[in-house]
Design a protein around this motif. Structure first.
Motif, mmCIF file in Angstrom:
data_model
loop_
_atom_site.group_PDB
_atom_site.id
_atom_site.type_symbol
_atom_site.label_atom_id
_atom_site.label_comp_id
_atom_site.label_asym_id
_atom_site.label_seq_id
_atom_site.Cartn_x
_atom_site.Cartn_y
_atom_site.Cartn_z
ATOM 1 N N TRP A 121 0.370 11.575 -1.191
ATOM 2 C CA TRP A 121 1.531 11.617 -2.084
ATOM 3 C C TRP A 121 2.474 12.713 -1.605
ATOM 4 N N GLU B 200 7.126 9.410 -2.134
ATOM 5 C CA GLU B 200 6.414 8.394 -1.356
ATOM 6 C C GLU B 200 4.918 8.499 -1.633
ATOM 7 N N SER C 203 0.818 -1.217 0.000
ATOM 8 C CA SER C 203 0.000 0.000 0.000
ATOM 9 C C SER C 203 0.850 1.265 0.000
ATOM 10 N N THR C 204 2.119 1.152 0.416
ATOM 11 C CA THR C 204 3.013 2.314 0.441
ATOM 12 C C THR C 204 4.309 1.978 -0.288
ATOM 13 N N ALA D 255 7.972 3.983 -1.121
ATOM 14 C CA ALA D 255 8.832 5.143 -0.901
ATOM 15 C C ALA D 255 10.158 4.913 -1.627
ATOM 16 N N THR E 150 1.119 6.524 -0.606
ATOM 17 C CA THR E 150 0.307 5.535 0.099
ATOM 18 C C THR E 150 -1.091 5.558 -0.491
#
Length: 639
Positions: free
Chosen positions: A585, A570, A548-549, A551, A572
């Motif tokens: 974002w 990054e 879900s994330t 980076a 999410t």
């Protein structure tokens, strides 16, 4: 995790590549590519003369109530349409003198044959049928007993190369031995058969839901898509199948004469190369991975299937082609705007695309070039959905040679001439729709447009609604673009190809759909092909195995030797429903080399919600990409 501002001073490469625009690339995205002479690609073509005109449609009744289609409006009694006729143009018939279209007849009594959704053919040469109409209804008046089990779907009308059959929606219309355009093809001689995909091991039930059907040039095979919910959001697979007529089915609904889809192949294999993969502590981007996100059609000779796939560059949505036999992947477009509808010419040397290039719609997302598609692991559904404002599309038709975008070449806008005045062929309020189609002789392209209308303008939307100059205020129209300097390309029949797609996964009715393996959470290193590296963190959502994330931090990263990326990004993403996506974002990227560009979010980040079924953009905060001093801003909310 929150990102710190990039403290590295931007490095300007020793060689500055000149940027330029030309008559071939008069759009905001074209000057984002450096002029690079590639020895293995031919010189881009020069602009060619194109003449765009409009095709005739049935007359419009302003009052759609029963009986409003009077003799004053249509003296021949062959039906009327409304201001919003739910039009969709389709392909040329083999004679290139007629085009298929679906639309909605209205204003007649419900007992009239000229009522409701129908399939028509339209003359392209200025002539008329024997009754004086330049169009003919193919489905009007077909006896009920000759269209048993017919699906209500009407989209993407496509003619078979014999000129006697047509695919529309999930149906096939058949006029027996008669040409669809001939006076002998009457309603009494016409049959309409549904198409069924069996998804049950015992062959029972109604069959699977299929969409976006495309006829293969061999007239024997078909491509289609089917939706699936995976990881909390909606997705789909593309499929390839053989059409087989079944006059007396023994199982499955409908138990009427129909076409069955047999020898079905899922155009995805969980054991094949993924667009992004990990091994040990390294992460890799694999541009030759086959990712048929949505099947869009086939090449002119049918060797390739065209599709919307995983991005080759971050936030840049392109169309690709993959060879049905070898699995070789070809990127058809690379402009930093969004492209979706595509048709390849019969000789495979040209493409026509409906693209947002020229509008600047996607440039706040994709104008920075050379960024690898890593955050796209979670953000692609959102970045792709920015392309529309509800029913308003920002597409216009563009002509590209086989080798696609390169250097300063970004294709030729088909409807560039016209002055942009109200109702003109290049009025920006007339939006291109899917799908444009080539004539069989390669000298013409047909496409359709829809004028911006409420709620994509007016009301709470700050954009005023334009007034249609079409007959009766109609908001849909069919256009034909003639490439007047071209000579006809001889039509060559396409021999039936194999049912087998070696790189695909044979579909077994009743089996579970394949599921992409989620990447394992963790920290990885992406090595630049030319220089530098990026550190990548993949974080799964709470209680989920899906990422879900994402980076990423770049340090002097370059895959192409022309763009060097530094900074951090990054994203999410969460799913409020299978179609409602939310993203948080944070971006602070800098690129040097071919140009100097930045991609930066506001201090609190960029937060966006998009329902991918409706394409309505709403955001808090900003995301801005600036290239050589030119800032590309996100659209206003609801516009």
């Amino acid at each position: 995790m929150r990102l710190k501002a990039n403290t590295r001073a931007p490095f300007l490469g020793a060689t500055a590549l000149t940027l330029a625009t030309s008559a071939l690339s008069t759009n905001p995205g074209a000057n984002l590519q450096a002029i690079i002479t590639l020895p293995d690609l031919p010189t881009p073509p020069q602009p060619e003369p194109i003449e765009v005109t409009e095709l005739p449609l049935p007359p419009v009744t302003l009052d759609e109530r029963e009986g409003s289609c009077t003799a004053e409006i249509n003296s021949r009694g062959t039906g009327c349409i409304g201001q919003r006729p739910n039009l969709q143009s389709g392909s040329f018939l083999p004679d290139d003198k007629h085009v298929l279209a679906s639309l909605n007849f209205t204003g007649a009594s419900v007992s009239s044959i000229y009522y409701g959704p129908q399939l028509i053919i339209v003359k392209t040469d200025g002539t008329t049928f024997s009754n004086g109409d330049p169009w003919k209804c193919l489905t009007c008046g077909v006896p009920e007993g000759q269209q048993l089990g017919r699906s209500p779907t009407m989209d993407y009308p496509q003619a078979f190369s014999d000129g006697k059959r047509a695919l529309f929606g999930t149906n096939i219309l058949d006029c027996g031995p008669w040409q669809l355009a001939s006076e002998d093809c009457t309603a009494e001689r016409t049959h309409i058969y549904p198409i069924r995909w069996n998804v049950q091991a015992d062959g029972s039930g109604e069959g699977g839901n299929i969409r976006e059907l495309r006829r293969h040039p061999d007239d024997v095979h078909l491509g289609f898509n089917a939706m699936v919910i995976s990881g909390g959001t909606i997705g789909q697979f593309g499929y390839f199948a053989r059409l087989q007529f079944n006059p007396v089915p023994a199982s499955g609904i409908p138990l009427t004469p129909r076409y069955d889809l047999v020898n079905v192949t899922t155009l995805f294999n969980p054991g094949s190369l993924s667009p992004v993969s990990v091994k040990g502590s390294n992460i890799f981007v694999n541009p030759q991975a086959i990712t048929v996100g949505e099947l869009r059609g086939f090449s002119g000779r049918g060797n390739e299937v065209t599709y919307l796939g995983y991005p080759a560059e971050s936030c840049n949505i392109d169309v690709f082609g993959v060879d049905l036999t070898t699995g070789a992947v070809r990127r058809l477009t690379s402009n930093p705007e969004y492209v979706d509808p595509v048709d390849i010419s019969p000789d495979d040397q040209w493409s026509v695309v409906m693209d947002t290039r020229g509008s600047g719609r996607q440039l706040f997302l994709a104008a920075m070039r050379g960024v690898p598609p890593i955050v796209d692991l979670v953000i692609t559904a959102i970045t792709a959905s920015v392309r529309n404002n509800g029913q308003r599309r920002f597409f216009q038709p563009w002509l590209l040679d086989r080798h696609g975008d390169r250097g300063s070449y970004s294709g030729q806008k088909i409807n560039a001439a016209g002055g942009g005045s109200l109702g003109s062929v290049n009025d920006p309020q007339w939006n291109g729709m899917a799908d444009p189609k080539w004539s069989h002789d390669g000298t013409a392209i047909v496409y359709w447009q829809q004028m911006t209308h409420f709620p994509a303008c007016g009301g709470a939307n700050p954009l005023p609604c334009p007034k249609s100059t079409e007959p009766g205020g109609r908001i849909d129209r069919i256009m034909i673009a003639r490439l007047t300097s071209r000579t006809t390309v001889p039509q060559k029949p396409v021999a039936p190809i194999s049912d087998t797609v070696p790189w695909g996964l044979p579909y077994i009715p009743g089996s579970e759909l394949p599921s992409p393996k989620p990447l394992p959470p963790g920290s990885y290193t992406l090595i630049g092909k030319v220089s530098g590296f990026a550190t990548v963190s993949l974080i799964a959502g709470a209680g989920s195995t899906f990422i879900s994330t994402v980076a990423v931090t770049y340090q002097d990263f370059s895959d192409d030797g022309e763009n060097t990326i530094n900074g951090s990004e990054e994203v999410t993403v969460s799913y409020k429903s299978p179609t409602l996506n939310h993203a948080d974002w944070f971006s602070n990227l800098t690129s040097t080399g071919a140009n100097f560009s930045t991609k930066i979010t506001s201090p609190g980040g960029f937060h966006v919600d998009i329902n991918i079924a409706k394409n309505i953009f709403t955001a808090n905060g900003t995301l801005t990409t600036t290239v050589d001093g030119v800032a590309y801003l996100q659209p206003d909310n609801y516009t």
